[in-house]
Design an enzyme around this catalytic site. Structure first.
Site, PDB file in Angstrom:
ATOM      1  N   ASP A 152     -13.959 -58.875 -74.352  1.00  0.00           N
ATOM      2  CA  ASP A 152     -13.060 -59.987 -73.949  1.00  0.00           C
ATOM      3  C   ASP A 152     -13.886 -61.236 -73.512  1.00  0.00           C
ATOM      4  OD1 ASP A 152     -11.221 -61.809 -72.829  1.00  0.00           O
ATOM      5  OD2 ASP A 152     -10.372 -60.295 -71.584  1.00  0.00           O
TER       6      ASP A 152
ATOM      7  N   ASP B 117     -11.500 -66.704 -77.991  1.00  0.00           N
ATOM      8  CA  ASP B 117     -11.276 -65.738 -77.324  1.00  0.00           C
ATOM      9  C   ASP B 117     -11.064 -64.295 -77.822  1.00  0.00           C
ATOM     10  OD1 ASP B 117     -10.315 -64.116 -75.084  1.00  0.00           O
ATOM     11  OD2 ASP B 117      -8.553 -65.044 -74.611  1.00  0.00           O
TER      12      ASP B 117
END
Ligand code: NAG
Ligand code: NAG
Ligand code: NAG
Ligand code: NAG
Ligand code: NAG
Ligand code: NAG
Length: 447
Positions: free
Chosen positions: A80, A296
């Protein structure tokens, strides 16, 4: 080793690593990089930072396999780049399927004491200030709760991560209880394949990248279930020529601007050859910081602010009139943000997808181009037609405003078959089209 000496060693290590600018993987294989297996999995990510809170928790995540503890335990973590603190589901967590990291089986594991300098509130990722465990324990307790009613409780701990030839200490949250509003979606086909944590890769001080003084990392995400690769510390000598876009820094904190995200400047959106007429002001952060663009890996699809989304949707529908049949159900919205949807049998849509116009996210100096099947997603469980012969397809770009976000987010779905490099030393992100499954095989990664 007691915890305080462990923490002292940890900080000594970090100071030394930073001073020497060596970072992770110096002694690893393949051009100085540590190679880790990466893949897309049908698993909901653990709770993440509230900065880009989505009302809907998607269930396809980018995961990386790492070994943690001594002796090493294999764990699968969601990779992440939009989060700071890493998490592992530790023993005692009520998550199913149970695939916990067994803290008591690792002799390098240690809980951070609440009087330790590491147990201070560093903000963003922890909405609640860390606090002391109930006596006689003096462990540093962390607790998080999210807009979607998920919550997690645990301890701030340290243990070693095995990266190539090195065992690198890092702090992370050891979750001991976890409740998810979407727990029913957490089923994985094979429990050993379930994500047991999250590897926080943003630029914040507690992120894995910062703690391990990693100055560069790259990944290549293979489509479907194919093996992809994460490279920490180098490029493995395998990177294609990349186009770079600079990371955006702002000097003043702004309420809606995530300063530790990988923020880049979106300059335009293209559908085929048509550059959409979107005012520059719509693509640039405003005085509150709303409107930044983040790369992201922790988000599945790509989200655009309402004005940009409307322009894309209009142009895409217009250019695909002869190829795709619109769903024609004005109330239909997938994952609360995707409402540019179509209907049609798999074979027909699959054939049509080869003719669809490419959608390009034009960044300063680089472009993320999305073509073919990556443009459409078949909504699970939705069938249309007399015999249910048609599936429902939605454009894989969503409306940020509808999802409750105030940023542009480039998710992992659109990073498939793209070599993506995060070059922290030079403050830039590089992109190049790639065949990730082949690149992974060439690098000889074990997956
Ligand atoms: C962890 O994974 C490595 C590489 O896939 C394997 O060699 C090792 O046996 C695994 N260890 C455990 C404890 O499962
Ligand atoms: C894991 O379990 C052991 C023994 O059951 C316990 O001592 C330890 O504190 C637990 N760790 C966490 C993080 O809950
Ligand atoms: C965790 O490790 C400890 C020590 O090796 C062991 O006694 C315990 O059974 C393990 N717990 C689980 C759930 O595997
Ligand atoms: C998850 O698994 C449980 C038990 O195997 C099952 O009852 C439940 O329906 C599953 N949920 C989903 C969303 O598949
Ligand atoms: C659709 O495209 C045509 C030409 O390709 C253009 O004339 C028309 O204005 C467009 N309509 C919309 C709603 O964008
Ligand atoms: C995600 O979750 C839904 C249930 O909400 C399920 O039907 C679907 O199969 C899951 N997987 C994918 C890839 O969407």
């Amino acid at each position: 080793m007691d915890m305080d000496s462990f923490i002292v060693l940890l900080f000594l290590f970090l100071a030394r690593a930073e001073a020497a600018s060596h970072g992770v993987g110096r002694e690893g294989k393949a051009g100085g990089a540590v190679l880790l297996p990466l893949r897309l999995q049908e698993v909901a990510p653990p709770p993440r930072a509230p900065a880009n809170r989505l009302r809907f928790r998607h269930n396809v995540s980018l995961t990386v396999s790492v070994a943690v503890g001594t002796p090493p335990q294999n764990v699968t973590m969601v990779l992440d780049t939009g989060s700071e603190l890493s998490w592992l589901l530790c023993n005692g967590s009520s998550v199913s399927p149970p695939a916990p990291f067994n803290a008591s089986a690792s002799f390098t594991y240690g809980a951070v004491d609440c009087s330790s300098p590491a147990c201070v509130w560093r903000g963003r990722d922890l909405p609640v200030r860390p606090f002391c465990d109930a006596p006689p324990s003096t462990a540093c307790r962390v607790s998080i709760s999210y807009a979607d009613a998920s919550s997690a409780d645990g301890l701030l701990v340290a243990d070693t991560f095995v990266l190539g030839a090195q065992a690198v200490p890092a702090l992370f949250g050891c979750i001991t209880s976890y409740s998810s509003s979407t727990a029913a979606n957490n089923n994985a086909t094979d429990p050993s394949e379930a994500a047991t944590g999250l590897l926080g890769m943003n630029r914040g001080s507690l992120s894995f990248v910062t703690q391990t003084a990693t100055l560069r990392f790259a990944y290549c995400i293979a489509p479907g279930q194919g093996p992809g690769i994460l490279l920490l510390g180098g490029d493995g000598g395998a990177a294609p020529p990349l186009n770079y876009t600079p990371l955006i820094e702002i000097s003043q904190p702004l309420p809606y601007f995530d300063r530790v995200a990988y923020s880049v400047q979106l300059e335009g959106i293209r559908v085929g050859r048509a550059l959409l007429a979107i005012p520059k002001s719509v693509l640039t952060p405003d005085h509150t910081g709303a409107g930044q663009t983040m790369v992201d890996s922790g988000t599945q699809f790509t989200f655009l602010l309402a004005d940009a989304y409307a322009a894309l949707k209009g142009e895409f529908l217009n250019q695909t009139r002869s190829l795709l049949a619109p769903l024609g159900e004005p109330g239909f919205v997938f994952q609360s943000a995707f409402d540019a949807c179509f209907r049609g049998p798999e074979e027909r849509v699959s054939a049509a997808s080869r003719l669809l116009p490419e959608v390009g996210l034009v960044l300063r100096g680089a472009e993320v181009a999305v073509a073919g099947e990556k443009l459409l997603y078949s909504v699970p469980g939705e069938r249309r037609g007399e015999e249910g012969e048609e599936a429902v397809w939605c454009l894989t770009f969503g409306n940020s405003d509808m999802a409750g976000m105030s940023a542009y987010v480039i998710g992992h779905h659109h990073q498939q078959d793209v070599w993506v490099e995060y070059d922290l030393q030079n403050g830039r992100v590089g992109f190049a089209p790639a065949r990730c499954e082949l690149a992974t095989q060439r690098l000889g990664a074990q997956v």
